[in-house]
Design a protein around this motif. Structure first.
Motif, PDB file in Angstrom:
ATOM      1  N   ALA A 107      10.639  15.412  -2.818  1.00 55.16           N
ATOM      2  CA  ALA A 107      10.514  16.400  -1.464  1.00 55.16           C
ATOM      3  C   ALA A 107       9.199  16.593  -1.247  1.00 55.16           C
ATOM      4  O   ALA A 107       8.613  17.121  -0.120  1.00 55.16           O
ATOM      5  N   PHE A 108       8.063  16.448  -2.327  1.00 58.32           N
ATOM      6  CA  PHE A 108       6.875  16.896  -2.072  1.00 58.32           C
ATOM      7  C   PHE A 108       6.029  15.768  -1.599  1.00 58.32           C
ATOM      8  O   PHE A 108       5.059  15.715  -1.024  1.00 58.32           O
ATOM      9  N   VAL A 109       6.540  14.678  -1.978  1.00 57.92           N
ATOM     10  CA  VAL A 109       5.872  13.214  -1.964  1.00 57.92           C
ATOM     11  C   VAL A 109       5.945  13.056  -0.355  1.00 57.92           C
ATOM     12  O   VAL A 109       4.848  12.376   0.265  1.00 57.92           O
ATOM     13  N   VAL A 110       7.066  12.918   0.156  1.00 54.96           N
ATOM     14  CA  VAL A 110       7.274  12.662   1.631  1.00 54.96           C
ATOM     15  C   VAL A 110       6.322  13.268   2.371  1.00 54.96           C
ATOM     16  O   VAL A 110       5.634  12.372   3.234  1.00 54.96           O
ATOM     17  N   PRO A 111       6.268  14.591   2.357  1.00 60.66           N
ATOM     18  CA  PRO A 111       5.153  15.076   3.654  1.00 60.66           C
ATOM     19  C   PRO A 111       3.845  14.729   3.157  1.00 60.66           C
ATOM     20  O   PRO A 111       2.880  14.572   4.275  1.00 60.66           O
ATOM     21  N   LEU A 112       3.525  14.381   1.916  1.00 61.37           N
ATOM     22  CA  LEU A 112       2.220  13.857   1.620  1.00 61.37           C
ATOM     23  C   LEU A 112       1.963  12.551   1.993  1.00 61.37           C
ATOM     24  O   LEU A 112       0.880  12.170   2.669  1.00 61.37           O
ATOM     25  N   LEU A 113       3.009  11.720   2.097  1.00 62.97           N
ATOM     26  CA  LEU A 113       2.978  10.521   2.514  1.00 62.97           C
ATOM     27  C   LEU A 113       2.645  10.403   3.949  1.00 62.97           C
ATOM     28  O   LEU A 113       1.665   9.496   4.677  1.00 62.97           O
ATOM     29  N   LEU A 114       3.655  11.418   4.810  1.00 63.00           N
ATOM     30  CA  LEU A 114       3.268  11.596   6.231  1.00 63.00           C
ATOM     31  C   LEU A 114       1.962  11.929   6.575  1.00 63.00           C
ATOM     32  O   LEU A 114       1.500  11.225   7.635  1.00 63.00           O
ATOM     33  N   MET A 115       1.520  12.617   5.791  1.00 61.04           N
ATOM     34  CA  MET A 115       0.070  13.402   6.098  1.00 61.04           C
ATOM     35  C   MET A 115      -0.971  12.253   6.371  1.00 61.04           C
ATOM     36  O   MET A 115      -1.856  12.213   7.067  1.00 61.04           O
ATOM     37  N   LEU A 116      -0.867  11.562   4.969  1.00 57.23           N
ATOM     38  CA  LEU A 116      -1.887  10.450   4.875  1.00 57.23           C
ATOM     39  C   LEU A 116      -1.655   9.429   5.948  1.00 57.23           C
ATOM     40  O   LEU A 116      -2.772   8.706   6.413  1.00 57.23           O
ATOM     41  N   ALA A 117      -0.682   8.966   6.279  1.00 51.25           N
ATOM     42  CA  ALA A 117      -0.525   8.049   7.548  1.00 51.25           C
ATOM     43  C   ALA A 117      -1.029   8.557   8.786  1.00 51.25           C
ATOM     44  O   ALA A 117      -1.633   8.014   9.690  1.00 51.25           O
ATOM     45  N   PHE A 118      -0.716   9.980   8.889  1.00 55.30           N
ATOM     46  CA  PHE A 118      -1.430  10.729  10.159  1.00 55.30           C
ATOM     47  C   PHE A 118      -3.047  10.635  10.061  1.00 55.30           C
ATOM     48  O   PHE A 118      -3.499  10.272  11.180  1.00 55.30           O
ATOM     49  N   VAL A 119      -3.394  10.921   8.928  1.00 54.32           N
ATOM     50  CA  VAL A 119      -4.838  11.069   8.848  1.00 54.32           C
ATOM     51  C   VAL A 119      -5.523   9.748   9.039  1.00 54.32           C
ATOM     52  O   VAL A 119      -6.560   9.705   9.709  1.00 54.32           O
ATOM     53  N   THR A 120      -4.905   8.678   8.484  1.00 54.85           N
ATOM     54  CA  THR A 120      -5.517   7.458   8.692  1.00 54.85           C
ATOM     55  C   THR A 120      -5.012   6.350   9.844  1.00 54.85           C
ATOM     56  O   THR A 120      -5.456   5.453   9.803  1.00 54.85           O
ATOM     57  N   LYS A 121      -4.331   7.251  10.539  1.00 52.23           N
ATOM     58  CA  LYS A 121      -4.046   6.790  11.763  1.00 52.23           C
ATOM     59  C   LYS A 121      -3.180   5.115  11.758  1.00 52.23           C
ATOM     60  O   LYS A 121      -3.326   4.275  12.458  1.00 52.23           O
ATOM     61  N   THR A 122      -2.403   5.089  10.508  1.00 54.93           N
ATOM     62  CA  THR A 122      -1.508   3.829  10.296  1.00 54.93           C
ATOM     63  C   THR A 122      -0.075   4.373  10.410  1.00 54.93           C
ATOM     64  O   THR A 122       0.691   3.234  10.070  1.00 54.93           O
ATOM     65  N   SER A 123       0.396   5.331  10.906  1.00 57.98           N
ATOM     66  CA  SER A 123       1.793   5.644  10.929  1.00 57.98           C
ATOM     67  C   SER A 123       2.510   4.767  12.054  1.00 57.98           C
ATOM     68  O   SER A 123       3.588   4.348  11.875  1.00 57.98           O
ATOM     69  N   GLU A 124       1.767   4.170  13.042  1.00 62.28           N
ATOM     70  CA  GLU A 124       2.454   3.355  13.874  1.00 62.28           C
ATOM     71  C   GLU A 124       2.731   1.861  13.325  1.00 62.28           C
ATOM     72  O   GLU A 124       3.281   0.875  13.884  1.00 62.28           O
ATOM     73  N   ASP A 125       2.131   1.664  12.351  1.00 63.31           N
ATOM     74  CA  ASP A 125       1.978   0.278  11.577  1.00 63.31           C
ATOM     75  C   ASP A 125       3.236   0.060  10.771  1.00 63.31           C
ATOM     76  O   ASP A 125       3.778  -1.100  10.205  1.00 63.31           O
ATOM     77  N   TYR A 126       4.064   1.297  10.448  1.00 58.62           N
ATOM     78  CA  TYR A 126       5.324   1.126   9.562  1.00 58.62           C
ATOM     79  C   TYR A 126       6.483   1.626  10.659  1.00 58.62           C
ATOM     80  O   TYR A 126       6.490   2.359  11.451  1.00 58.62           O
ATOM     81  N   THR A 142       0.580  -1.304   0.269  1.00 54.90           N
ATOM     82  CA  THR A 142      -0.021  -0.121   0.011  1.00 54.90           C
ATOM     83  C   THR A 142       0.868   1.211   0.095  1.00 54.90           C
ATOM     84  O   THR A 142       0.603   2.271  -0.842  1.00 54.90           O
ATOM     85  N   ALA A 143       1.980   1.235   0.730  1.00 55.54           N
ATOM     86  CA  ALA A 143       2.937   2.448   0.821  1.00 55.54           C
ATOM     87  C   ALA A 143       3.592   2.524  -0.303  1.00 55.54           C
ATOM     88  O   ALA A 143       3.747   3.731  -0.962  1.00 55.54           O
ATOM     89  N   ALA A 144       3.986   1.547  -1.040  1.00 55.19           N
ATOM     90  CA  ALA A 144       4.672   1.562  -2.024  1.00 55.19           C
ATOM     91  C   ALA A 144       3.811   2.109  -3.463  1.00 55.19           C
ATOM     92  O   ALA A 144       4.160   3.238  -4.253  1.00 55.19           O
ATOM     93  N   ALA A 145       2.474   1.801  -3.567  1.00 57.10           N
ATOM     94  CA  ALA A 145       1.544   2.070  -4.257  1.00 57.10           C
ATOM     95  C   ALA A 145       1.267   3.549  -4.176  1.00 57.10           C
ATOM     96  O   ALA A 145       1.126   4.582  -5.241  1.00 57.10           O
ATOM     97  N   LEU A 146       1.091   4.128  -3.176  1.00 57.07           N
ATOM     98  CA  LEU A 146       0.728   5.530  -2.686  1.00 57.07           C
ATOM     99  C   LEU A 146       1.744   6.562  -2.904  1.00 57.07           C
ATOM    100  O   LEU A 146       1.991   7.367  -3.889  1.00 57.07           O
ATOM    101  N   GLY A 147       3.093   5.879  -2.700  1.00 61.40           N
ATOM    102  CA  GLY A 147       4.377   6.522  -3.259  1.00 61.40           C
ATOM    103  C   GLY A 147       4.508   6.825  -4.652  1.00 61.40           C
ATOM    104  O   GLY A 147       4.829   7.822  -5.249  1.00 61.40           O
TER     105      GLY A 147
END
Length: 247
Positions: free
Chosen positions: A95-114, A56-61
């Motif tokens: 450099a734009f993709v990284v903060p977007l991925l972090l924001m998605l992980a925060f919003v979906t509350k999945t950051s702890e899964d990685y 999922t992370a790779a596809a989003l990236g």
């Protein structure tokens, strides 16, 4: 000045050349492969077994990189630019993709899964692999073009000092894959800029340029006229609108 047609951005109505579409497709597939591979390498080094969340992370990236890259012109043909610019553009987009991925992980509350180590490794490795692969691909293409393959025929509208400088640059840079056809200008020969023999010769007037473009023998037209010649520039653009040449 009248609003220029979309063709001025380097886009034709339809496919410029079949290989242009193929190269664009290969570039996108390559980016997806290396972004995904970077995450796989990070998991392998940690080590951690590859799971659905990693897919999922790779596809989003990949999707986000496509979107940002498209907006930043990463997938536009840039054969006239130096190879080193490829490296900068890739890192700029990532450099734009990284903060977007972090924001998605925060919003979906999945950051702890990685794993933070794996994600940080991925964030650093992905652009490095993408940039390296793109630079290598461009070097290969430049070598191919320097040997006469995958070339595009170029004409310059305006026998001016600017046109002369452009022509010499094209002549001295075979890696760009551009073959200079010559200059076209409506002015009397007495009013033309004395051209350096290395730059080329005047092939005819603008009628001949338009006819050659309609015939398909010219792929790209550069307008090398000063801004004060706005009426002439607009007239050239209008006459080339129904041709297949990029302006």
């Amino acid at each position: 000045m009248d609003k220029p047609p979309a063709r001025l951005a380097g886009v034709r109505d339809g496919i410029i050349r079949p290989h242009e579409a193929k190269l664009d497709f290969l570039a996108r597939v390559g980016d997806a492969f290396w972004i995904s591979s970077a995450l796989w390498f990070a998991c392998l080094a940690y080590p951690e077994e590859w799971e659905t969340r990693h897919s999922t992370a790779a596809a989003l990236g990949v999707v986000l990189f496509y979107m940002v890259g498209q907006a930043q012109g990463l997938y536009r043909p840039r054969r006239a630019e130096p190879v080193k610019s490829e490296f900068t553009r890739v890192w700029f987009c990532w450099a734009f993709v990284v903060p977007l991925l972090l924001m998605l992980a925060f919003v979906t509350k999945t950051s702890e899964d990685y794993s933070r180590i794996i994600m940080l490794s991925w964030f650093a490795l992905a652009p490095a692999l993408v940039a390296a692969s793109r630079v290598a691909f461009r070097i290969i293409l430049q070598e191919v073009r320097a040997r006469g393959y995958n070339t595009r025929t170029v004409a310059i509208a305006g026998a001016s000092p600017l046109g002369e400088e452009l022509a010499i640059s094209i002549q001295q840079s075979p890696w760009m894959g551009m073959k200079l056809e010559g200059f076209y200008d409506d002015r009397h020969v007495s009013r033309l800029h004395p051209m350096d023999p290395l730059a080329g010769t005047v092939k005819g007037d603008l009628d001949k340029l338009v006819a050659a473009a309609r015939h398909g023998s010219i792929d790209v037209v550069y307008i090398a006229l000063p801004l004060r010649a706005e009426p002439r520039i607009n007239a050239i653009i209008r006459r080339l609108q129904d041709t297949t040449a990029s302006v």
